[in-house]
Design an enzyme around this catalytic site. Structure first.
Site, PDB file in Angstrom:
ATOM      1  N   ASP A 231       0.870  -1.172   0.000  1.00  0.00           N
ATOM      2  CA  ASP A 231       0.000   0.000   0.000  1.00  0.00           C
ATOM      3  C   ASP A 231       0.904   1.219   0.000  1.00  0.00           C
ATOM      4  O   ASP A 231       1.742   1.368   0.888  1.00  0.00           O
ATOM      5  CB  ASP A 231      -0.876   0.021   1.257  1.00  0.00           C
ATOM      6  CG  ASP A 231      -1.914  -1.093   1.235  1.00  0.00           C
ATOM      7  OD1 ASP A 231      -2.461  -1.370   0.147  1.00  0.00           O
ATOM      8  OD2 ASP A 231      -2.172  -1.688   2.290  1.00  0.00           O
TER       9      ASP A 231
ATOM     10  N   ASP B 181     -13.944  -5.525  -2.306  1.00  0.00           N
ATOM     11  CA  ASP B 181     -13.877  -5.409  -0.851  1.00  0.00           C
ATOM     12  C   ASP B 181     -15.195  -5.942  -0.301  1.00  0.00           C
ATOM     13  O   ASP B 181     -16.261  -5.388  -0.608  1.00  0.00           O
ATOM     14  CB  ASP B 181     -13.720  -3.936  -0.428  1.00  0.00           C
ATOM     15  CG  ASP B 181     -12.369  -3.365  -0.814  1.00  0.00           C
ATOM     16  OD1 ASP B 181     -11.437  -4.156  -1.094  1.00  0.00           O
ATOM     17  OD2 ASP B 181     -12.229  -2.128  -0.850  1.00  0.00           O
TER      18      ASP B 181
END
Lengths: 201, 253
Positions: free
Chosen positions: B11, B130
């Site tokens: 990330d 997600d």
């Protein structure tokens, strides 16, 4: 100098980075004179067969590639670039290819997940300089939904097993094809590109 | 035989690798280019970058980092985060990515999947989902960094993504993220059984056995972040273990 044919095909930068690692000078080009002057040619490719053929035709690169191939210049096709060497692909309802190699391209069997995406083992179909010193179980990275179906058996250098036999490396005189991405295949991929460069130099 | 894939995920925020838990509590970890080079060396099968930056200026920093990483590695490289248009996808591919993952924007406008897979090929369009179990027991798709419940069933969305042209799916189990209690196998398997494209399990890896569990269920690839970043699970050891369990693994020559 290696001429990498630039007709808008995907991530070509990685291929250049890999050739840099081998100390090989390459240039992205669609200029006929530059292609003619080059020591060898790489035809990359991702995306659809028909779009790629149309792009080649739009820039008259199909004619140029056929001419250079006939003159004996080494040409390496990678992934879709290799498929374009064949006479015909059934992708998008059927499309004629460059016809530098005899055979055709067909969709991978739906008995397995499509695309064939990931690392698979190269199995040798004939002893060949290209396969020198790859070690045991050389894994290379594939991403494709179509594969070579009919071909001249003597041109098959290596294959992978995925829902049947997937031709992975083919070679007929100055024309070489790799269905996988050597530039994305770690050390094995770099070794294959090195073997190829040594073979043609 | 196709090897199962081990995929470290970075990330990236303002040009640095960060790590959060359940999508929050973000901490700085490392330089992405150095970390990417390490993973390439250690035998990672693929690398994922998520851009968690907000502004346009930071987006340009991110694209620079993508290019620097692409130069360092010789393995497939997937990039995602904040991808909204085919132009965004083009920019990321042009910077040296091989695949681009789409998430919220695809939920809001599913045609993005079709347009981009038509244009760039299915093989480089990854649908990232997600998902979280909701009160009624079903798994819903969440967007906007996990903040908004769309009410869409995750398995149905995965099937639709395949039809629209996604070449691969990432299933991010939000409940499992950062908890290190194992992957969310129930949902990931449901999705893998419902589609005929590769599925990557994401979220929850804490120990070596979690990887063998997920591969035993037929999942194609497993993604993790902190266990790799902090070397809690070294990739060479992980691959050696999985290989010894009969799971096909690409090993360094």
């Amino acid at each position: 100098m290696i001429a990498i044919i630039d007709y808008g095909a995907g991530n070509i930068k990685s291929l250049q980075f890999a050739l840099d690692k081998l100390g090989k000078n390459s240039k992205l080009t669609m200029d006929p004179e530059e292609i003619h002057q080059a020591d060898s040619i790489i035809l990359p490719g991702v995306g659809a067969f028909k779009d790629a053929m149309e792009a080649l035709q739009r820039y008259k690169l199909d004619t140029i590639l056929k001419k250079e191939a006939a003159s004996g210049k080494p040409i390496l096709g990678i992934c879709l670039g290799m498929q374009l060497f064949y006479e015909f692909s059934e992708e998008n309802g059927g499309c004629t290819g460059l016809g530098l190699l005899s055979g055709s391209v067909k969709r991978i069997s739906d008995r397995v997940k499509v695309p064939h995406m990931g690392w698979n083992i190269l199995q040798s179909n004939q002893p060949q300089r290209l396969l020198h010193q790859l070690g045991e179980n050389p894994y290379v990275y594939f991403v494709h939904s179509y594969a070579i179906d009919e071909l001249e058996e003597k041109t098959l250098v290596a294959s992978a097993d995925y829902g049947g036999r997937v031709p992975a490396i083919v070679q007929d005189k100055n024309i070489t094809g790799m269905q996988f991405h050597p530039e994305k295949s770690g050390d094995i991929g770099i070794a294959l590109l090195k073997n190829y460069e040594e073979m043609i130099s | 035989m196709l090897a199962k894939r081990i995929i470290p995920c970075l990330d990236v925020d303002k040009g640095r690798v960060v790590k959060g838990k359940k999508f929050q509590d973000i901490k700085d970890v490392a330089n992405p280019v150095e970390l990417a080079a390490r993973y390439n060396r250690e035998g990672a099968d693929e690398l994922v970058f998520y851009d968690i930056t907000a502004s346009n200026e930071e987006r340009n920093i991110f694209l620079d980092v993508v290019e620097q990483v692409a130069r360092e590695i010789a393995i497939p490289f997937m990039v995602g985060g904040g991808i909204r248009t085919t132009q965004d996808i083009h920019s990321v591919l042009h910077a040296g990515a091989d695949k681009v993952s789409v998430n919220s924007a695809a939920v809001q406008r599913p045609e993005l999947i079709k347009e981009s897979s038509d244009k760039f090929g299915s093989q480089c369009i990854v649908l990232s989902i997600d998902a979280k179990r909701t009160a009624d027991g079903a798994f819903h798709v969440f967007i906007n960094g996990g903040r908004k419940d769309t009410g869409i069933d995750a398995v149905e969305w995965a099937k639709r993504g395949e039809v629209l042209g996604a070449g691969e799916l990432v299933v991010n189990a939000m409940d499992a993220d950062g908890e290190k209690n194992g992957f969310q196998i129930e949902l990931t398997k449901k999705i893998a059984d419902a589609v005929n494209i590769p599925v990557i399990a994401s979220g929850g890896a804490g120990k070596i056995e979690h990887f063998s569990e997920v591969f035993a269920e037929g999942i194609d690839a497993a993604l993790a972040a902190s266990v790799f970043h902090y070397e809690e699970i070294p990739i060479p050891e992980l691959k050696e273990y999985l290989s010894s369990q009969g799971i096909p693994m690409r090993r360094k020559a």
